[in-house]
Design a protein around this motif. Structure first.
Motif, PDB file in Angstrom:
ATOM      1  N   MET A   1      18.061 -29.161  20.967  1.00 21.18           N
ATOM      2  CA  MET A   1      17.071 -29.348  20.477  1.00 21.18           C
ATOM      3  C   MET A   1      15.652 -28.421  21.792  1.00 21.18           C
ATOM      4  SD  MET A   1      16.596 -29.300  16.983  1.00 21.18           S
ATOM      5  CE  MET A   1      17.035 -30.370  15.424  1.00 21.18           C
ATOM      6  N   LYS A   2      14.921 -27.216  20.898  1.00 22.56           N
ATOM      7  CA  LYS A   2      14.475 -26.763  21.564  1.00 22.56           C
ATOM      8  C   LYS A   2      13.226 -27.637  21.023  1.00 22.56           C
ATOM      9  CE  LYS A   2      17.160 -24.610  24.624  1.00 22.56           C
ATOM     10  NZ  LYS A   2      17.139 -24.284  25.309  1.00 22.56           N
ATOM     11  N   TYR A   3      11.731 -26.625  22.367  1.00 22.33           N
ATOM     12  CA  TYR A   3      10.039 -27.169  21.302  1.00 22.33           C
ATOM     13  C   TYR A   3       9.475 -25.905  21.977  1.00 22.33           C
ATOM     14  CZ  TYR A   3      12.273 -31.635  21.472  1.00 22.33           C
ATOM     15  OH  TYR A   3      12.744 -33.219  21.741  1.00 22.33           O
ATOM     16  N   ILE A   4       8.340 -26.057  21.068  1.00 18.98           N
ATOM     17  CA  ILE A   4       7.285 -24.591  21.145  1.00 18.98           C
ATOM     18  C   ILE A   4       6.305 -25.308  21.259  1.00 18.98           C
ATOM     19  CG2 ILE A   4       8.990 -22.693  20.222  1.00 18.98           C
ATOM     20  CD1 ILE A   4       7.092 -23.072  17.801  1.00 18.98           C
ATOM     21  N   LEU A   5       5.457 -24.901  21.612  1.00 22.81           N
ATOM     22  CA  LEU A   5       4.293 -25.122  21.481  1.00 22.81           C
ATOM     23  C   LEU A   5       2.859 -23.778  20.415  1.00 22.81           C
ATOM     24  CD1 LEU A   5       2.614 -25.967  25.585  1.00 22.81           C
ATOM     25  CD2 LEU A   5       3.792 -27.990  23.524  1.00 22.81           C
ATOM     26  N   SER A  17      12.700 -26.731  26.433  1.00 23.91           N
ATOM     27  CA  SER A  17      14.241 -27.540  26.798  1.00 23.91           C
ATOM     28  C   SER A  17      13.789 -28.924  26.467  1.00 23.91           C
ATOM     29  CB  SER A  17      15.279 -27.928  26.972  1.00 23.91           C
ATOM     30  OG  SER A  17      14.824 -27.503  28.415  1.00 23.91           O
ATOM     31  N   LYS A  18      12.312 -29.304  27.303  1.00 27.40           N
ATOM     32  CA  LYS A  18      11.946 -30.512  26.830  1.00 27.40           C
ATOM     33  C   LYS A  18      10.221 -30.319  27.121  1.00 27.40           C
ATOM     34  CE  LYS A  18      11.737 -34.897  30.513  1.00 27.40           C
ATOM     35  NZ  LYS A  18      11.513 -34.996  31.632  1.00 27.40           N
ATOM     36  N   VAL A  19       9.378 -31.168  26.327  1.00 29.22           N
ATOM     37  CA  VAL A  19       8.298 -31.439  26.425  1.00 29.22           C
ATOM     38  C   VAL A  19       7.455 -32.628  26.486  1.00 29.22           C
ATOM     39  CG1 VAL A  19       5.734 -30.718  25.145  1.00 29.22           C
ATOM     40  CG2 VAL A  19       7.771 -29.065  24.567  1.00 29.22           C
ATOM     41  N   GLU A  20       6.340 -33.148  27.168  1.00 21.09           N
ATOM     42  CA  GLU A  20       5.534 -34.156  27.451  1.00 21.09           C
ATOM     43  C   GLU A  20       4.527 -33.988  27.500  1.00 21.09           C
ATOM     44  OE1 GLU A  20       5.397 -38.033  31.136  1.00 21.09           O
ATOM     45  OE2 GLU A  20       7.379 -36.306  31.681  1.00 21.09           O
ATOM     46  N   LYS A  21       3.401 -34.945  27.093  1.00 24.72           N
ATOM     47  CA  LYS A  21       2.321 -34.773  26.851  1.00 24.72           C
ATOM     48  C   LYS A  21       1.760 -35.756  28.137  1.00 24.72           C
ATOM     49  CE  LYS A  21      -2.302 -34.574  25.132  1.00 24.72           C
ATOM     50  NZ  LYS A  21      -2.497 -33.619  25.186  1.00 24.72           N
ATOM     51  N   SER A  45       5.509 -28.780  18.435  1.00 29.10           N
ATOM     52  CA  SER A  45       7.080 -28.101  16.963  1.00 29.10           C
ATOM     53  C   SER A  45       9.269 -28.483  17.871  1.00 29.10           C
ATOM     54  CB  SER A  45       7.085 -27.185  16.124  1.00 29.10           C
ATOM     55  OG  SER A  45       6.288 -27.108  15.882  1.00 29.10           O
ATOM     56  N   GLU A  46       9.641 -29.579  16.564  1.00 25.87           N
ATOM     57  CA  GLU A  46      11.311 -29.586  17.147  1.00 25.87           C
ATOM     58  C   GLU A  46      11.629 -28.329  16.602  1.00 25.87           C
ATOM     59  OE1 GLU A  46      14.301 -32.184  16.641  1.00 25.87           O
ATOM     60  OE2 GLU A  46      13.205 -33.057  18.229  1.00 25.87           O
ATOM     61  N   VAL A  47      12.519 -27.173  17.243  1.00 31.73           N
ATOM     62  CA  VAL A  47      13.386 -26.102  16.437  1.00 31.73           C
ATOM     63  C   VAL A  47      15.027 -26.367  16.854  1.00 31.73           C
ATOM     64  CG1 VAL A  47      10.868 -24.771  16.297  1.00 31.73           C
ATOM     65  CG2 VAL A  47      12.823 -24.212  18.167  1.00 31.73           C
ATOM     66  N   SER A  48      15.690 -25.114  16.203  1.00 30.54           N
ATOM     67  CA  SER A  48      16.859 -25.653  16.770  1.00 30.54           C
ATOM     68  C   SER A  48      17.185 -24.805  17.450  1.00 30.54           C
ATOM     69  CB  SER A  48      18.105 -24.727  15.575  1.00 30.54           C
ATOM     70  OG  SER A  48      16.908 -23.509  15.312  1.00 30.54           O
ATOM     71  N   ASP A  49      18.298 -24.704  18.796  1.00 32.88           N
ATOM     72  CA  ASP A  49      18.956 -24.850  19.833  1.00 32.88           C
ATOM     73  C   ASP A  49      19.038 -23.244  19.764  1.00 32.88           C
ATOM     74  OD1 ASP A  49      18.550 -26.727  21.136  1.00 32.88           O
ATOM     75  OD2 ASP A  49      20.651 -26.645  20.186  1.00 32.88           O
ATOM     76  N   ASP A  50      19.205 -22.068  17.774  1.00 23.40           N
ATOM     77  CA  ASP A  50      19.537 -20.596  17.811  1.00 23.40           C
ATOM     78  C   ASP A  50      17.977 -20.343  17.537  1.00 23.40           C
ATOM     79  OD1 ASP A  50      19.746 -22.129  15.675  1.00 23.40           O
ATOM     80  OD2 ASP A  50      21.258 -20.717  15.146  1.00 23.40           O
ATOM     81  N   TYR A  51      16.369 -20.682  17.832  1.00 16.50           N
ATOM     82  CA  TYR A  51      15.682 -20.008  17.698  1.00 16.50           C
ATOM     83  C   TYR A  51      15.374 -19.038  18.113  1.00 16.50           C
ATOM     84  CZ  TYR A  51      10.568 -20.256  16.304  1.00 16.50           C
ATOM     85  OH  TYR A  51       9.189 -19.562  16.420  1.00 16.50           O
ATOM     86  N   ALA A  52      14.958 -17.670  17.648  1.00 13.75           N
ATOM     87  CA  ALA A  52      14.078 -17.282  18.518  1.00 13.75           C
ATOM     88  C   ALA A  52      12.655 -16.604  18.256  1.00 13.75           C
ATOM     89  CB  ALA A  52      15.189 -15.423  18.088  1.00 13.75           C
ATOM     90  N   LEU A  53      11.984 -16.338  19.479  1.00 12.93           N
ATOM     91  CA  LEU A  53      10.638 -16.207  19.017  1.00 12.93           C
ATOM     92  C   LEU A  53      10.474 -15.491  18.393  1.00 12.93           C
ATOM     93  CD1 LEU A  53       9.334 -17.493  22.843  1.00 12.93           C
ATOM     94  CD2 LEU A  53       9.168 -17.956  20.754  1.00 12.93           C
ATOM     95  N   PRO A  54       9.268 -15.617  17.844  1.00 11.03           N
ATOM     96  CA  PRO A  54       9.038 -14.058  17.104  1.00 11.03           C
ATOM     97  C   PRO A  54       8.988 -12.514  17.845  1.00 11.03           C
ATOM     98  CG  PRO A  54       7.460 -15.931  16.380  1.00 11.03           C
ATOM     99  CD  PRO A  54       8.942 -16.321  17.382  1.00 11.03           C
TER     100      PRO A  54
END
Length: 84
Positions: A1-5, A17-21, A45-54
């Motif tokens: 899984m991947k993450y976005i802010l 690949s990693k987000v820590e508060k 937010s957790e997104v799929s590995d193949d998520y493409a940024l807009p």
């Protein structure tokens, strides 16, 4: 899984690949710091590995070698009316 802010305006920072508060923001991928004073409040937010940024919409730029003036356009209209 991947993450976005995602900030309150819908702006996306990521893909991580990693987000820590941490105390003053978020630490991403072990070495990228995103302080809250810069990003504002964000949602992780957790997104799929193949998520493409807009991607932004491409700008269409039309270039011509002749600049039309109002007079040129009016002449074209007059010519069309005369031909009818």
């Amino acid at each position: 899984m991947k993450y976005i802010l995602t900030n309150k305006d819908g702006g996306i920072i990521g893909l991580f690949s990693k987000v820590e508060k941490v105390d003053n923001g978020y630490m991403c991928n072990d070495n990228e710091m995103y302080p809250s004073v810069v990003t504002g409040e964000v949602v992780v937010s957790e997104v799929s590995d193949d998520y493409a940024l807009p991607q932004p919409e491409p700008e269409v730029i039309v270039k011509t070698n002749k600049q039309k003036t109002i007079e040129d356009i009016q002449k074209q209209l007059d010519d069309l009316k005369g031909a009818a």
